[in-house]
Scaffold this active site. Structure first.
Site, PDB file in Angstrom:
ATOM      1  N   TRP A   1      11.321  -2.353  -7.431  1.00  0.00           N
ATOM      2  CA  TRP A   1       9.639  -2.599  -6.955  1.00  0.00           C
ATOM      3  C   TRP A   1       8.950  -3.660  -7.522  1.00  0.00           C
ATOM      4  CZ3 TRP A   1      10.601  -2.149  -2.089  1.00  0.00           C
ATOM      5  CH2 TRP A   1      11.145  -0.423  -1.645  1.00  0.00           C
TER       6      TRP A   1
ATOM      7  N   ASP B   1       1.374  -2.213  -7.529  1.00  0.00           N
ATOM      8  CA  ASP B   1       1.406  -2.167  -6.385  1.00  0.00           C
ATOM      9  C   ASP B   1       1.215  -0.032  -6.524  1.00  0.00           C
ATOM     10  OD1 ASP B   1       3.418  -0.916  -4.869  1.00  0.00           O
ATOM     11  OD2 ASP B   1       5.181  -2.050  -5.066  1.00  0.00           O
TER      12      ASP B   1
ATOM     13  N   LYS C   1       3.403   6.655   2.488  1.00  0.00           N
ATOM     14  CA  LYS C   1       3.957   7.552   1.575  1.00  0.00           C
ATOM     15  C   LYS C   1       2.632   8.674   1.417  1.00  0.00           C
ATOM     16  CE  LYS C   1       7.547   4.536  -0.367  1.00  0.00           C
ATOM     17  NZ  LYS C   1       7.266   3.509  -0.424  1.00  0.00           N
TER      18      LYS C   1
HETATM   19  C1  PLP Z   1       7.542   1.979  -0.638  1.00  0.00           C
HETATM   20  C2  PLP Z   1       7.709   1.306  -1.445  1.00  0.00           C
HETATM   21  C3  PLP Z   1       7.285  -0.687  -1.813  1.00  0.00           C
HETATM   22  C4  PLP Z   1       8.112  -1.045  -0.654  1.00  0.00           C
HETATM   23  O1  PLP Z   1       6.603  -0.763   0.925  1.00  0.00           O
HETATM   24  P1  PLP Z   1       7.062  -1.417   2.274  1.00  0.00           P
HETATM   25  O2  PLP Z   1       5.824  -1.845   2.500  1.00  0.00           O
HETATM   26  O3  PLP Z   1       8.544  -0.652   2.685  1.00  0.00           O
HETATM   27  O4  PLP Z   1       6.742  -3.395   1.600  1.00  0.00           O
HETATM   28  C5  PLP Z   1       7.328  -0.662  -2.402  1.00  0.00           C
HETATM   29  N1  PLP Z   1       6.944  -1.026  -3.809  1.00  0.00           N
HETATM   30  C6  PLP Z   1       6.348   0.812  -4.331  1.00  0.00           C
HETATM   31  C7  PLP Z   1       6.098   1.100  -5.283  1.00  0.00           C
HETATM   32  C8  PLP Z   1       7.024   1.377  -3.296  1.00  0.00           C
HETATM   33  O5  PLP Z   1       6.980   3.038  -2.982  1.00  0.00           O
END
Ligand code: PLP
Length: 365
Positions: free
Chosen positions: A106, A176, A200
Site C-alpha cells: 500500500w 494511511d 476494515k
Molecule cells: C485496504 C487498504 C487500502 C485500500 O483501500 P481501498 O479503500 O480499497 O482503496 C489502502 N491501504 C491500506 C493500509 C489498506 O489496508
C-alpha cells in the site's frame, strides 16, 4: 459455521467482519428508520433525520479518537486508494519533495501516485527484508522542506504495524490507517492527515474517513478539481454532494458499538488478547507454523504466517475452510496464511482458530 448464531468465523482482510449487534440493529431499522416510513438509504441527504446521523457519526469519531478541535473530520469516497492521489494533489507541487516510508504494497502504491505531482523520495524501506518489519525510527530520513512524511500505520498484506510514530516537527505526518484505525488509542495531534477506508475497522466499504489539521487546508493547492479538494468537503461538512449515506449510518453504529465496548483502551486490550492466542500457537509450534513479521513489528490486526511444508499449507487452508474458518488465505501477492482480527472479530473466533491450529499440528507433525 458457528451454529448457535449462523455466523462464520470471519477472518476476511477487507471488507471484513462487522459487529453482529450493529448488523441486527441495521436490520431492524432498514424498513422504517425511526418512524420515517423509509430506510436511511431512501431519504434526502438534506433531511433532518439524515443530518442527525451524519453529525452524530462525526461527533462520535471526534470523541472516541480524541480528535482535537483544530482538525476536520471528512467523509469522502474513492477509498484509501483515492487518498494516495488526493494527498499529493493537494499538498505536493512540481519539484517539491515529500518523504514516503515503504513498509508494504500500500505504501508503494501511495508513492507511485505522488510521483505524478512532485518529487517524492523514499524515507526508508524494508522491502529488502520482504517487508517483515517496520524500520527503526532512527532509520527514517526526511527533510525539513518536505511537504509531508507519509507512513502506513498497519500493513494489511504483510502483517506489520507501527508501535510508535516518528516525530516530524513542522513537517506534517500523513498516515494511511485503513487497517488499524480505532484498534488502539493514537495521539492524533502528531499527525497532519490520517485517512482510512472504512471497510476494515469502521464499517462497510464506500466511506473513507479523512482527519485533517485545519491549518493545512489553507495551504492546499487550489488549481485542482473541485471534488478532489479537501477544502470543498471541509467547507460543506462533507455534504457538498450526496455522501454515501448508508455507509455513514453504519459507521456511526460501529462507533456507538466501540463506545459501548468501553472505548479504545478496552478495544486495544481485547485486540491484544485476541492476537496473543494465535501468535502463541505460532511461537510454540517448534517451527511448524512460522510468522512472517518479525516479533517487534507484529500487527494486532493481520496475523501472517506459513505452514512449514507447502503441501501441508494447502491442506491446512482447505481443512480450515471446511471447518468454517473464512478468509485465511494470504493476499494473492504473497501467499501463505493470514488471519485478520479486526475489532469486530470476537475473541471466541480467535480462540477457535488457535485450537484448530493446535489440532492440525498434532495430527500432522
Ligand atoms: C485496504 C487498504 C487500502 C485500500 O483501500 P481501498 O479503500 O480499497 O482503496 C489502502 N491501504 C491500506 C493500509 C489498506 O489496508
Amino acid at each position: 459455521m458457528n451454529l448457535t448464531n449462523q455466523r462464520a468465523y470471519n477472518f476476511n482482510a477487507g471488507p471484513s467482519a462487522l459487529p453482529l449487534e450493529v448488523l441486527e440493529k441495521a436490520q431492524q431499522e432498514i424498513v422504517n428508520f425511526q418512524g420515517a416510513g423509509m430506510s436511511i438509504m431512501e431519504m434526502s441527504h438534506r433531511s433532518a433525520n439524515y443530518e442527525e446521523v451524519h453529525n452524530s457519526a462525526i461527533a462520535r469519531l471526534r470523541k472516541l479518537f480524541s480528535i482535537p478541535e483544530n482538525y476536520e473530520v471528512l467523509f469522502l469516497q474513492g477509498g484509501a486508494s483515492l487518498q494516495f492521489t488526493m494527498v499529493p494533489m493537494n499538498f505536493l507541487s512540481e519539484g517539491q519533495k515529500a518523504s514516503y516510508v515503504l513498509t508494504g504494497s500500500w505504501s508503494e502504491k501511495a508513492l507511485k501516485e505522488a510521483k505524478l505531482f512532485g518529487t517524492p523520495v523514499e524515507a526508508a524501506s524494508t522491502k529488502e527484508n520482504k517487508y517483515r518489519n517496520i524500520p527503526a525510527l532512527s532509520e527514517i530520513g526526511f527533510n525539513a522542506d518536505d511537504a509531508y512524511v507519509h507512513v502506513t500505520s498497519n500493513n494489511t498484506i504483510y502483517g506489520t504495524q507501527w508501535k510508535e510514530f516518528p516525530e516530524t516537527g513542522d513537517v506534517p505526518l500523513v498516515a494511511d490507517m485503513s487497517s488499524d484505525i480505532l484498534s488502539r488509542p493514537v495521539d492524533v495531534s502528531k499527525f497532519g492527515i490520517i485517512y482510512a477506508g472504512a471497510q476494515k475497522n469502521l464499517g462497510p466499504s464506500g466511506v473513507t474517513v479523512v482527519i485533517i489539521r485545519k491549518d493545512l487546508l489553507e495551504k492546499a493547492n487550489t488549481n485542482i478539481p473541485t471534488m478532489l479538494k479537501y477544502t470543498t468537503h471541509a467547507d460543506s461538512n462533507s455534504l457538498y454532494n450526496t455522501p454515501p449515506t448508508f455507509g455513514i449510518y453504519m459507521l456511526g453504529e460501529v462507533l456507538r458499538w466501540v463506545e459501548e465496548k468501553g472505548g479504545l483502551e478496552a478495544i486495544e486490550k481485547q485486540n491484544v488478547e485476541k492476537a496473543k492466542v494465535i501468535y502463541d500457537v505460532i511461537d510454540n509450534s517448534n517451527g511448524f507454523f512460522t510468522g512472517h513479521a518479525t516479533e517487534d513489528s507484529r500487527s494486532l490486526m493481520n496475523i501472517t504466517f506459513r505452514v512449514a511444508d507447502e503441501e501441508l499449507e494447502k491442506q491446512f487452508l482447505a481443512e480450515a475452510k471446511a471447518a468454517g474458518f473464512v478468509g485465511l488465505n494470504g493476499h494473492r501477492s504473497v501467499g501463505g496464511c493470514r488471519a485478520s482480527t479486526y475489532n469486530a472479530v470476537p475473541f471466541e473466533a480467535c480462540q477457535a482458530l488457535a485450537n484448530f491450529m493446535l489440532d492440525f499440528q498434532r495430527k500432522h507433525q
